[in-house]
Motif scaffolding. Structure first.
Motif, PDB file in Angstrom:
ATOM      1  N   LEU A 111      19.240  44.170 -29.384  1.00 24.23           N
ATOM      2  CA  LEU A 111      19.137  45.277 -28.089  1.00 24.23           C
ATOM      3  C   LEU A 111      18.028  45.536 -27.746  1.00 24.23           C
ATOM      4  O   LEU A 111      18.009  45.461 -26.424  1.00 24.23           O
ATOM      5  CB  LEU A 111      18.917  46.772 -29.095  1.00 24.23           C
ATOM      6  CG  LEU A 111      20.478  47.377 -30.089  1.00 24.23           C
ATOM      7  CD1 LEU A 111      19.837  48.621 -30.577  1.00 24.23           C
ATOM      8  CD2 LEU A 111      21.299  47.728 -28.789  1.00 24.23           C
ATOM      9  N   ALA A 112      16.587  45.050 -28.165  1.00 22.46           N
ATOM     10  CA  ALA A 112      15.624  45.004 -27.054  1.00 22.46           C
ATOM     11  C   ALA A 112      15.597  44.287 -25.967  1.00 22.46           C
ATOM     12  O   ALA A 112      15.330  44.206 -24.951  1.00 22.46           O
ATOM     13  CB  ALA A 112      14.378  44.381 -28.321  1.00 22.46           C
ATOM     14  N   LYS A 113      16.482  42.519 -26.956  1.00 25.02           N
ATOM     15  CA  LYS A 113      16.849  41.946 -25.379  1.00 25.02           C
ATOM     16  C   LYS A 113      17.548  42.315 -24.381  1.00 25.02           C
ATOM     17  O   LYS A 113      17.282  41.384 -23.117  1.00 25.02           O
ATOM     18  CB  LYS A 113      17.097  41.110 -26.514  1.00 25.02           C
ATOM     19  CG  LYS A 113      16.057  39.785 -27.167  1.00 25.02           C
ATOM     20  CD  LYS A 113      16.292  38.535 -27.570  1.00 25.02           C
ATOM     21  CE  LYS A 113      15.881  38.035 -29.086  1.00 25.02           C
ATOM     22  NZ  LYS A 113      14.203  38.248 -28.493  1.00 25.02           N
ATOM     23  N   ARG A 114      18.146  43.583 -24.733  1.00 26.07           N
ATOM     24  CA  ARG A 114      18.770  43.859 -23.383  1.00 26.07           C
ATOM     25  C   ARG A 114      18.243  45.114 -22.734  1.00 26.07           C
ATOM     26  O   ARG A 114      19.379  45.627 -21.450  1.00 26.07           O
ATOM     27  CB  ARG A 114      21.213  44.186 -23.799  1.00 26.07           C
ATOM     28  CG  ARG A 114      21.606  42.894 -24.440  1.00 26.07           C
ATOM     29  CD  ARG A 114      22.744  43.349 -25.584  1.00 26.07           C
ATOM     30  NE  ARG A 114      23.253  41.677 -26.070  1.00 26.07           N
ATOM     31  CZ  ARG A 114      22.828  40.878 -26.143  1.00 26.07           C
ATOM     32  NH1 ARG A 114      21.588  41.019 -27.333  1.00 26.07           N
ATOM     33  NH2 ARG A 114      23.650  39.575 -26.344  1.00 26.07           N
ATOM     34  N   SER A 115      17.308  45.569 -22.698  1.00 24.93           N
ATOM     35  CA  SER A 115      17.058  46.407 -22.352  1.00 24.93           C
ATOM     36  C   SER A 115      15.876  45.787 -20.826  1.00 24.93           C
ATOM     37  O   SER A 115      15.301  44.794 -20.682  1.00 24.93           O
ATOM     38  CB  SER A 115      14.840  47.830 -23.253  1.00 24.93           C
ATOM     39  OG  SER A 115      14.416  46.407 -23.593  1.00 24.93           O
ATOM     40  N   PRO A 116      15.591  46.717 -20.213  1.00 32.19           N
ATOM     41  CA  PRO A 116      14.039  45.938 -18.835  1.00 32.19           C
ATOM     42  C   PRO A 116      12.972  45.820 -19.209  1.00 32.19           C
ATOM     43  O   PRO A 116      12.576  45.012 -18.722  1.00 32.19           O
ATOM     44  CB  PRO A 116      15.028  47.475 -18.050  1.00 32.19           C
ATOM     45  CG  PRO A 116      16.048  48.210 -18.665  1.00 32.19           C
ATOM     46  CD  PRO A 116      16.060  48.126 -19.520  1.00 32.19           C
ATOM     47  N   ALA A 117      12.645  46.336 -20.339  1.00 35.03           N
ATOM     48  CA  ALA A 117      11.602  45.672 -21.311  1.00 35.03           C
ATOM     49  C   ALA A 117      11.420  44.679 -21.923  1.00 35.03           C
ATOM     50  O   ALA A 117      10.441  44.315 -21.820  1.00 35.03           O
ATOM     51  CB  ALA A 117      11.278  46.804 -22.097  1.00 35.03           C
ATOM     52  N   SER A 118      12.839  43.917 -22.375  1.00 33.72           N
ATOM     53  CA  SER A 118      12.437  42.743 -22.674  1.00 33.72           C
ATOM     54  C   SER A 118      11.840  41.621 -21.739  1.00 33.72           C
ATOM     55  O   SER A 118      11.465  40.250 -22.541  1.00 33.72           O
ATOM     56  CB  SER A 118      13.263  42.275 -23.108  1.00 33.72           C
ATOM     57  OG  SER A 118      15.096  42.364 -22.029  1.00 33.72           O
ATOM     58  N   ARG A 119      12.080  41.406 -20.566  1.00 34.26           N
ATOM     59  CA  ARG A 119      11.050  40.259 -20.090  1.00 34.26           C
ATOM     60  C   ARG A 119      10.048  40.952 -19.252  1.00 34.26           C
ATOM     61  O   ARG A 119       9.105  42.419 -19.552  1.00 34.26           O
ATOM     62  CB  ARG A 119      11.555  40.318 -18.477  1.00 34.26           C
ATOM     63  CG  ARG A 119      13.184  39.212 -18.735  1.00 34.26           C
ATOM     64  CD  ARG A 119      13.547  39.355 -19.791  1.00 34.26           C
ATOM     65  NE  ARG A 119      14.715  38.835 -19.663  1.00 34.26           N
ATOM     66  CZ  ARG A 119      15.857  38.489 -20.696  1.00 34.26           C
ATOM     67  NH1 ARG A 119      16.024  39.550 -21.671  1.00 34.26           N
ATOM     68  NH2 ARG A 119      16.603  37.339 -20.573  1.00 34.26           N
ATOM     69  N   VAL A 120       8.398  40.081 -19.064  1.00 34.33           N
ATOM     70  CA  VAL A 120       7.399  40.413 -18.496  1.00 34.33           C
ATOM     71  C   VAL A 120       7.428  41.898 -17.378  1.00 34.33           C
ATOM     72  O   VAL A 120       6.324  42.494 -16.983  1.00 34.33           O
ATOM     73  CB  VAL A 120       6.374  39.177 -18.310  1.00 34.33           C
ATOM     74  CG1 VAL A 120       6.929  38.694 -17.197  1.00 34.33           C
ATOM     75  CG2 VAL A 120       5.299  39.934 -18.670  1.00 34.33           C
ATOM     76  N   ASP A 121       8.365  42.276 -16.579  1.00 32.46           N
ATOM     77  CA  ASP A 121       8.283  42.418 -15.512  1.00 32.46           C
ATOM     78  C   ASP A 121      10.017  42.661 -14.774  1.00 32.46           C
ATOM     79  O   ASP A 121      10.606  42.437 -15.043  1.00 32.46           O
ATOM     80  CB  ASP A 121       7.601  42.417 -13.963  1.00 32.46           C
ATOM     81  CG  ASP A 121       7.133  40.739 -13.262  1.00 32.46           C
ATOM     82  OD1 ASP A 121       9.058  40.459 -14.450  1.00 32.46           O
ATOM     83  OD2 ASP A 121       7.366  40.409 -12.601  1.00 32.46           O
ATOM     84  N   ASP A 122       9.633  44.070 -14.406  1.00 31.25           N
ATOM     85  CA  ASP A 122      11.169  43.628 -13.266  1.00 31.25           C
ATOM     86  C   ASP A 122      10.990  44.402 -11.709  1.00 31.25           C
ATOM     87  O   ASP A 122      10.213  45.151 -10.846  1.00 31.25           O
ATOM     88  CB  ASP A 122      11.325  45.137 -14.006  1.00 31.25           C
ATOM     89  CG  ASP A 122      12.977  45.135 -13.118  1.00 31.25           C
ATOM     90  OD1 ASP A 122      13.253  44.723 -12.353  1.00 31.25           O
ATOM     91  OD2 ASP A 122      13.685  46.701 -13.458  1.00 31.25           O
ATOM     92  N   VAL A 123      11.098  43.124 -11.497  1.00 31.75           N
ATOM     93  CA  VAL A 123      10.680  42.785  -9.312  1.00 31.75           C
ATOM     94  C   VAL A 123      11.846  44.282  -8.693  1.00 31.75           C
ATOM     95  O   VAL A 123      10.828  44.491  -8.008  1.00 31.75           O
ATOM     96  CB  VAL A 123      11.930  41.580  -8.960  1.00 31.75           C
ATOM     97  CG1 VAL A 123      11.409  41.481  -7.657  1.00 31.75           C
ATOM     98  CG2 VAL A 123      10.911  40.285  -9.926  1.00 31.75           C
ATOM     99  N   LEU A 124      12.191  44.961  -9.244  1.00 32.04           N
ATOM    100  CA  LEU A 124      13.007  46.204  -8.232  1.00 32.04           C
ATOM    101  C   LEU A 124      12.363  46.887  -8.779  1.00 32.04           C
ATOM    102  O   LEU A 124      13.285  47.887  -8.052  1.00 32.04           O
ATOM    103  CB  LEU A 124      14.993  45.669  -9.006  1.00 32.04           C
ATOM    104  CG  LEU A 124      15.968  44.151  -8.874  1.00 32.04           C
ATOM    105  CD1 LEU A 124      16.568  44.627  -8.879  1.00 32.04           C
ATOM    106  CD2 LEU A 124      15.321  44.154  -7.267  1.00 32.04           C
ATOM    107  N   ALA A 125      11.809  47.144 -10.161  1.00 32.01           N
ATOM    108  CA  ALA A 125      11.765  48.428 -10.636  1.00 32.01           C
ATOM    109  C   ALA A 125      10.967  49.342  -9.536  1.00 32.01           C
ATOM    110  O   ALA A 125      10.543  50.542  -9.830  1.00 32.01           O
ATOM    111  CB  ALA A 125      10.671  48.490 -11.875  1.00 32.01           C
TER     112      ALA A 125
END
Length: 483
Positions: A346-360
């Motif tokens: 579940l964690a790996k499929r959340s936006p928070a799983s990566r260091v950032d979100d370019v689109l956020a």
């Protein structure tokens, strides 16, 4: 079954709620350039991913940019890799081992991370799986009278075609990421352990030599761009914990297979496939820091094969005494693994799983900007937000930029000298800054970024600020002059 299983895992939460992180943003922006622009860029940066960028350019041209187009190739590639694990396990250790190994591959946390990644690592794993399966077929076809362990012999042009396919797949994987060539010493270890005959050695040396020679120009040219990986930290004892655990698990599975020299088995194939790339990358990292698990994701094919072998051995041991109960060993093991790994999945499929979100931060940029405002990026690599979503920056002036990423053949563009940036900033009333959130930000290293930060600190004040998923956008207004 392993392919379908892994494919469905990949489709689950594929969009990650519409988020795209910085590595995927590089793929996204480059894939939308023309082939000539991509080739121009490869002369300056990221040549190691050149073939992948051209491949993604073709997909974006056919299906349009989007998170599905970006990530679906990795999902399909991981499914192919899982199918290869299943086929190898079936050939070497029986149907239960093949099924268990193929299903285990899709459950591994690192695989779940990269099978939804718009980068080439899952494609490399698929290539490694295919080449290893071809090698197993070729080794099984070299038994007495040309008949292998599976009862099938390879002769004449069939044999030549298989070796040519093996060399071609190794080359394709090497062109996607040349560190995948570390599979060759793993395969060599298998040949030594299984006591392959002279004919096999001759053909393997020819196929692997041609593949390596064809990939060598890429390896040598990419060395000139090694500054790109200068951010990778030096190897520490703490970083070796993960490989040590993987090798311990794989070693336990290999022992259950009772490997011995001269016999082709799951352990003889799987243990070198797991251990050799891990150990080789550690050795390379002693010369230049390169130790990232994604570079050798394909080594987890060996781990999955050995896990499947262990499950298959347990089923074989239980069948004579508990024939009915033995059928439930694999389903129970898979259910237990899924339950244990569900929080990670579940964690790996959340936006928070990566260091950032370019689109956020794009919605905040639209909210805070006014036509004619200036925009700055610290560091300049954060310009990827504009490259991926240029519409959000309509009406803003990038006052530090002298040549766009496309025109300069780079990922982040070319900026003016520090003195010119300072003068341009002091002529502005409002500046919109796009940067990293404090949790992931690093101290500015480039002189240009130091000047940007200093001018904002001394001559401007923040009047609005938003931080979302590793990115930050701040609106600055010029301070009133002191009287």
């Amino acid at each position: 079954m392993p392919a379908v299983w892994t494919f469905l895992f990949g489709l689950w939460g594929l969009s990650r709620q519409g988020s795209v992180w910085r590595d995927e943003a590089a793929t996204w922006q480059v894939a939308q350039r023309s082939p000539s622009e991509i080739v121009h860029m490869l002369g300056n940066v990221d040549v190691v991913h050149g073939c992948y960028y051209l491949f993604m350019h073709a997909l974006f041209a056919c299906f349009g940019p989007g998170t599905t187009t970006l990530r679906l190739p990795s999902v399909l590639a991981a499914a192919v890799a899982a199918a290869c694990v299943g086929a190898i396990g079936h050939r070497l250790a029986g149907p239960w081992a093949g099924l268990a190994g193929g299903l285990a591959f899709g459950l591994l946390p690192a695989v779940q991370f990269y099978l939804q990644e718009g980068r080439p690592y899952a494609l490399v794993a698929a290539g490694a799986g295919i080449s290893t399966l071809l090698l197993v077929v070729l080794l099984q076809g070299r038994g007495p009278g040309g008949r292998g362990l599976g009862g099938r012999g390879l002769r004449g042009w069939h044999l030549t075609a298989h070796w040519a396919a093996y060399g071609g797949i190794v080359l394709m994987s090497g062109l996607l990421n040349w560190l995948s060539l570390l599979i060759l010493p793993a395969h060599m270890t298998t040949l030594i352990w299984s006591r392959a005959d002279r004919g096999v050695w001759t053909r393997w040396t020819a196929a692997s030599g041609v593949a390596t020679a064809c990939a060598l120009p890429l390896v040598l040219f990419s060395r000139g761009q090694s500054a790109q990986v200068s951010w990778i930290p030096p190897l520490t004892w703490h970083m070796l914990t993960g490989p040590a655990v993987l090798l311990a698990i794989g070693g336990a599975g290999a022992l259950l297979d009772r490997p011995r020299a001269g016999r082709l088995s799951a352990a003889v194939v799987g243990l070198p496939l797991l251990a050799v790339p891990q150990l080789a990358l550690i050795a390379l990292s002693l010369v230049q820091p390169l130790f990232l698990d994604r570079y050798i994701l394909f080594s987890l094919l060996g781990l999955a094969l050995l896990i499947g072998t262990a499950v298959g051995a347990a089923i074989r041991a239980a069948t004579p005494r508990f024939p009915r109960a033995s059928r439930w060993i694999l389903p129970v093991a898979i259910a237990a693994a899924m339950a244990a790994l569900l929080p990670q999945a579940l964690a790996k499929r959340s936006p928070a799983s990566r260091v950032d979100d370019v689109l956020a931060v794009t919605s905040d940029i639209r909210r805070l900007k006014e036509t004619g405002n200036a925009v700055l990026f610290i560091p300049s690599a954060r310009r990827d937000t504009e490259s991926v979503t240029p519409g959000a920056f309509t009406g803003l002036r990038d006052i530090a930029l002298t040549r766009s990423p496309r025109d300069s053949g780079t990922l982040k563009g070319t900026e003016a000298a520090p003195a010119r940036i300072r003068a341009a900033m002091l002529a502005e009333r409002r500046i919109l800054l796009v940067t990293d959130a404090p949790q992931v930000a690093r101290e500015p290293g480039a002189e240009r970024d130091k000047v940007k930060s200093a001018v904002l600190r001394e001559h401007f004040r923040a009047i609005a600020d938003a931080q979302v998923r590793g990115r930050r956008v701040t609106l600055y207004e010029r301070r009133a002059p002191a009287h």
